[in-house]
Write an enzyme that holds these catalytic residues in place. Structure first.
Site, PDB file in Angstrom:
ATOM      1  N   LYS A   1      -0.955  -0.937  -4.565  1.00 34.28           N
ATOM      2  CA  LYS A   1      -2.174  -0.255  -3.962  1.00 34.28           C
ATOM      3  C   LYS A   1      -1.963   1.430  -3.965  1.00 34.28           C
ATOM      4  O   LYS A   1      -0.897   1.505  -2.914  1.00 34.28           O
ATOM      5  CB  LYS A   1      -2.699  -0.834  -2.851  1.00 34.28           C
ATOM      6  CG  LYS A   1      -3.832  -0.113  -2.178  1.00 34.28           C
ATOM      7  CD  LYS A   1      -4.529  -0.957  -1.271  1.00 34.28           C
ATOM      8  CE  LYS A   1      -4.705  -0.368   0.156  1.00 34.28           C
ATOM      9  NZ  LYS A   1      -5.485  -1.058   1.135  1.00 34.28           N
ATOM     10  N   LEU A   2      -2.475   2.158  -4.673  1.00 37.93           N
ATOM     11  CA  LEU A   2      -2.213   3.623  -4.435  1.00 37.93           C
ATOM     12  C   LEU A   2      -3.335   4.247  -3.326  1.00 37.93           C
ATOM     13  O   LEU A   2      -4.607   3.908  -3.795  1.00 37.93           O
ATOM     14  CB  LEU A   2      -2.078   4.363  -5.636  1.00 37.93           C
ATOM     15  CG  LEU A   2      -1.183   3.925  -6.726  1.00 37.93           C
ATOM     16  CD1 LEU A   2      -1.538   4.757  -7.856  1.00 37.93           C
ATOM     17  CD2 LEU A   2       0.072   3.892  -6.284  1.00 37.93           C
ATOM     18  N   LYS A   3      -3.047   4.824  -2.234  1.00 40.78           N
ATOM     19  CA  LYS A   3      -4.033   5.699  -1.576  1.00 40.78           C
ATOM     20  C   LYS A   3      -4.249   6.790  -2.435  1.00 40.78           C
ATOM     21  O   LYS A   3      -3.568   7.595  -3.008  1.00 40.78           O
ATOM     22  CB  LYS A   3      -3.387   5.913  -0.574  1.00 40.78           C
ATOM     23  CG  LYS A   3      -3.249   4.702   0.556  1.00 40.78           C
ATOM     24  CD  LYS A   3      -4.251   4.048   1.099  1.00 40.78           C
ATOM     25  CE  LYS A   3      -4.041   3.299   2.454  1.00 40.78           C
ATOM     26  NZ  LYS A   3      -5.504   2.688   2.851  1.00 40.78           N
TER      27      LYS A   3
ATOM     28  N   ASP B   1     -13.820  -2.321   2.272  1.00 41.42           N
ATOM     29  CA  ASP B   1     -13.111  -2.448   3.540  1.00 41.42           C
ATOM     30  C   ASP B   1     -13.876  -1.982   4.799  1.00 41.42           C
ATOM     31  O   ASP B   1     -14.513  -2.994   5.361  1.00 41.42           O
ATOM     32  CB  ASP B   1     -11.756  -1.623   3.168  1.00 41.42           C
ATOM     33  CG  ASP B   1     -11.001  -1.588   4.510  1.00 41.42           C
ATOM     34  OD1 ASP B   1     -11.438  -2.169   5.628  1.00 41.42           O
ATOM     35  OD2 ASP B   1      -9.722  -1.069   4.355  1.00 41.42           O
TER      36      ASP B   1
ATOM     37  N   LYS C   1      -9.942  -7.987   7.077  1.00 42.12           N
ATOM     38  CA  LYS C   1      -9.146  -7.353   8.238  1.00 42.12           C
ATOM     39  C   LYS C   1      -9.631  -8.155   9.657  1.00 42.12           C
ATOM     40  O   LYS C   1     -10.687  -7.554  10.009  1.00 42.12           O
ATOM     41  CB  LYS C   1      -8.965  -5.913   8.390  1.00 42.12           C
ATOM     42  CG  LYS C   1      -8.434  -5.301   7.117  1.00 42.12           C
ATOM     43  CD  LYS C   1      -8.403  -3.913   7.399  1.00 42.12           C
ATOM     44  CE  LYS C   1      -7.640  -3.036   6.216  1.00 42.12           C
ATOM     45  NZ  LYS C   1      -7.915  -1.540   6.389  1.00 42.12           N
TER      46      LYS C   1
ATOM     47  N   ASN D   1     -10.383   4.995   1.419  1.00 47.54           N
ATOM     48  CA  ASN D   1     -10.724   5.167   2.639  1.00 47.54           C
ATOM     49  C   ASN D   1     -11.851   6.146   2.727  1.00 47.54           C
ATOM     50  O   ASN D   1     -11.831   7.173   3.738  1.00 47.54           O
ATOM     51  CB  ASN D   1      -9.570   5.742   3.585  1.00 47.54           C
ATOM     52  CG  ASN D   1      -8.616   4.528   3.536  1.00 47.54           C
ATOM     53  OD1 ASN D   1      -7.443   4.443   3.231  1.00 47.54           O
ATOM     54  ND2 ASN D   1      -8.992   3.389   4.379  1.00 47.54           N
TER      55      ASN D   1
ATOM     56  N   GLU E   1     -11.295   0.563  -3.670  1.00 46.81           N
ATOM     57  CA  GLU E   1     -11.435   0.059  -2.327  1.00 46.81           C
ATOM     58  C   GLU E   1     -12.216   1.336  -1.756  1.00 46.81           C
ATOM     59  O   GLU E   1     -11.476   2.409  -1.664  1.00 46.81           O
ATOM     60  CB  GLU E   1     -10.080  -0.216  -1.703  1.00 46.81           C
ATOM     61  CG  GLU E   1     -10.333  -0.909  -0.123  1.00 46.81           C
ATOM     62  CD  GLU E   1      -8.999  -1.246   0.202  1.00 46.81           C
ATOM     63  OE1 GLU E   1      -7.874  -1.480  -0.342  1.00 46.81           O
ATOM     64  OE2 GLU E   1      -8.830  -1.194   1.482  1.00 46.81           O
TER      65      GLU E   1
ATOM     66  N   SER F   1       0.921  -1.133  -0.195  1.00 46.67           N
ATOM     67  CA  SER F   1       0.134   0.087   0.022  1.00 46.67           C
ATOM     68  C   SER F   1       0.768   1.188  -0.117  1.00 46.67           C
ATOM     69  O   SER F   1       1.683   1.315   0.968  1.00 46.67           O
ATOM     70  CB  SER F   1      -1.080  -0.093   1.191  1.00 46.67           C
ATOM     71  OG  SER F   1      -1.665   1.074   1.503  1.00 46.67           O
TER      72      SER F   1
ATOM     73  N   ASP G   1      -7.359   2.633  -3.088  1.00 44.93           N
ATOM     74  CA  ASP G   1      -8.075   2.813  -1.820  1.00 44.93           C
ATOM     75  C   ASP G   1      -8.203   4.311  -1.355  1.00 44.93           C
ATOM     76  O   ASP G   1      -7.473   5.060  -1.188  1.00 44.93           O
ATOM     77  CB  ASP G   1      -7.118   1.834  -0.718  1.00 44.93           C
ATOM     78  CG  ASP G   1      -7.850   1.846   0.476  1.00 44.93           C
ATOM     79  OD1 ASP G   1      -9.093   2.612   0.655  1.00 44.93           O
ATOM     80  OD2 ASP G   1      -7.426   1.300   1.584  1.00 44.93           O
TER      81      ASP G   1
ATOM     82  N   GLY H   1      -4.430  -4.731   5.639  1.00 43.18           N
ATOM     83  CA  GLY H   1      -3.298  -4.464   6.381  1.00 43.18           C
ATOM     84  C   GLY H   1      -3.536  -3.343   7.659  1.00 43.18           C
ATOM     85  O   GLY H   1      -3.974  -2.313   6.974  1.00 43.18           O
TER      86      GLY H   1
HETATM   87  C1  NPQ Z   1      -6.518   0.388   4.731  1.00 47.26           C
HETATM   88  N1  NPQ Z   1      -4.164   0.270   5.446  1.00 47.26           N
HETATM   89  O1  NPQ Z   1      -6.460  -0.580   3.665  1.00 47.26           O
HETATM   90  C2  NPQ Z   1      -5.380   0.648   5.589  1.00 47.26           C
HETATM   91  C3  NPQ Z   1      -5.754   1.824   6.402  1.00 47.26           C
HETATM   92  C4  NPQ Z   1      -4.604   2.452   7.184  1.00 47.26           C
HETATM   93  C5  NPQ Z   1      -2.339  -0.764   4.480  1.00 47.26           C
HETATM   94  O2  NPQ Z   1      -3.406   0.877   3.154  1.00 47.26           O
HETATM   95  C6  NPQ Z   1      -1.685   3.539  11.191  1.00 47.26           C
HETATM   96  C7  NPQ Z   1      -2.297   2.353  11.554  1.00 47.26           C
HETATM   97  C8  NPQ Z   1      -1.966   4.021   9.942  1.00 47.26           C
HETATM   98  C9  NPQ Z   1      -3.161   1.970  10.709  1.00 47.26           C
HETATM   99  C10 NPQ Z   1      -3.261   4.166   7.849  1.00 47.26           C
HETATM  100  C11 NPQ Z   1      -3.426   0.054   4.247  1.00 47.26           C
HETATM  101  C12 NPQ Z   1      -3.054   3.377   8.989  1.00 47.26           C
HETATM  102  C13 NPQ Z   1      -3.502   2.332   9.405  1.00 47.26           C
HETATM  103  C14 NPQ Z   1      -4.120   3.532   7.218  1.00 47.26           C
HETATM  104  C15 NPQ Z   1      -4.392   1.667   8.626  1.00 47.26           C
HETATM  105  O3  NPQ Z   1      -7.423   1.027   4.543  1.00 47.26           O
HETATM  106 MG    MG Z   2      -8.368  -0.068   2.799  1.00 45.06          MG
END
Ligand code: NPQ
Ligand code: MG
Length: 368
Positions: free
Chosen positions: A161-163, A239, A263, A191, A214, A135, A189, A291
């Protein structure tokens, strides 16, 4: 099984680099670790709640509080605790799935160590290794992003995976797709950063052949995701929205999700995570393992889960050094883009006492 008590340990781990998502930037991972002690063994669990309630309503101090005041006492009151009894006891309290998952997995770990069974065997793993994705956080510029992606691909990651967020979506996706070509497994993703009014904008991602988008919309808006799915060609993957097997079935039935991110922390533990795997398989819906910047403790359990048969897409099951210079367990490393599923009893890994000491902020012992 008899229990002697439970230790709650707060640790703080510096990240190798700031990790920016649509909900903020993280520099330091605060974690609650749970250690469940029986006369013959001990088991570990990791709470994936963040310092602040941004990913979901849970956060570290609240998780520690509900563990200390409600979940651990409920566990220690059981006459013959096991993972199923623990899950039933925790179900009497609303919410707090990440706190429940941490304690449940520590109970599972101690009982599996006693019986000499690995997490993978218990859960139904069918692979020795799992493909690793990574990610990639939001960056200040596209060149900076390409430098980061270059490095991850050099290291062997099999999926990127690009945020994304409004203002950081089509341009970075285009740049990555143009640089690495059609073969790269690529997904995004959000969020929860978009609204249904952004549907036409999100459809601009369609030409880039993403594996999935996502969680584009807020977590409670399943109907919105079903509507969005009619307006974009890229598969929607939920998610944050998927909090239980029942919600997963509903989301699948209304057409809100074609792929599911699992998760264990988000859904209250590895038992519920396995049920989601199973119901998704029954509906022909592929899953992958998300993750939460886990240490080696949470990572070990996730990697075992990701070895189940319906985990057919690479997960955010990265190597330890994606996040940490020094993990608290033996580090998970990439072998040809894959991470090895531990085979030892329970999690198959344990914290190194010195590494653990170096990051420990506080500990408390709750005796049976
Ligand atoms: C997700 N994780 O899939 C998350 C969200 C996420 C790996 O992209 C600190 C602790 C910072 C948990 C940032 C990935 C975080 C975190 C993003 C979880 O949406
Ligand atoms: Mg996510």
């Amino acid at each position: 099984m008899k229990l002697e008590g439970v230790e709650l340990r707060r640790i703080a781990m510096p990240l190798v680099a700031p990790f920016r998502t649509s909900f903020g930037t993280e520099l330091n991972r605060e974690v609650v670790l749970v250690r469940v002690v029986s006369p013959d063994a001990e088991g570990w669990g990791e709470c994936v709640a963040m310092s602040a309630p941004r990913y979901s309503s849970e956060y570290v101090d609240a998780a520690a509080d509900v563990l200390r005041r409600f979940l651990v006492p409920a566990l220690l009151a059981l006459p013959d605790p096991d993972v199923y009894g623990a899950e039933r006891a925790f179900a009497r309290f609303k919410g707090h799935p990440m706190a429940k998952a941490a304690l449940e997995s520590a109970v599972l770990d101690v009982s599996l160590r006693e019986s000499g069974t690995s997490f993978g065997t218990f859960l139904g793993a069918v692979h020795d290794t799992v493909p690793a994705g990574v990610s990639v956080g939001i960056m200040d510029s596209v060149p900076e992003l390409l430098t980061a992606v270059d490095r991850y691909l050099d290291e062997g990651y099999l999926r990127i995976k690009l945020k994304i967020e409004p203002g950081w979506d089509v341009a970075p996706v285009r740049a990555v797709r143009e640089r690495y070509g059609a073969e790269l497994l690529l997904q995004v993703d959000a969020n929860t950063a978009y609204t249904l009014a952004d549907a036409r904008h999100l459809a601009k991602l369609d030409p880039f052949d993403l594996l999935l988008i996502e969680q584009p919309l807020p977590e409670h808006d399943l109907a919105g995701h079903a509507s969005l799915a009619q307006l974009v060609r890229t598969p929607i993957c939920l998610d944050e929205s998927i909090t239980s097997a029942a919600v997963a079935v509903h989301a699948i039935n209304i057409g809100a999700t074609r792929i599911v991110n699992i998760k264990p922390g988000r859904v209250g533990g590895y038992l519920e995570a396995r049920r989601i795997h199973d119901v998704c398989a029954a509906h022909g819906i592929p899953v992958w393992c998300g993750g939460m910047l886990e240490t080696g403790i949470g990572r070990a359990a996730n990697v075992a889960l990701a070895a189940l048969p319906n985990f057919t897409l690479p997960g955010d099951t990265s190597a330890s050094d994606r996040y940490y210079t020094r993990d608290i367990t033996d580090p998970f490393v990439l072998e040809d883009g894959h991470v090895r599923v531990p085979t030892g009893a329970g999690l198959g890994v344990e914290p190194d006492p010195d590494a653990l000491d170096a990051v420990t902020v506080s500990t408390e012992w709750l005796a049976a």
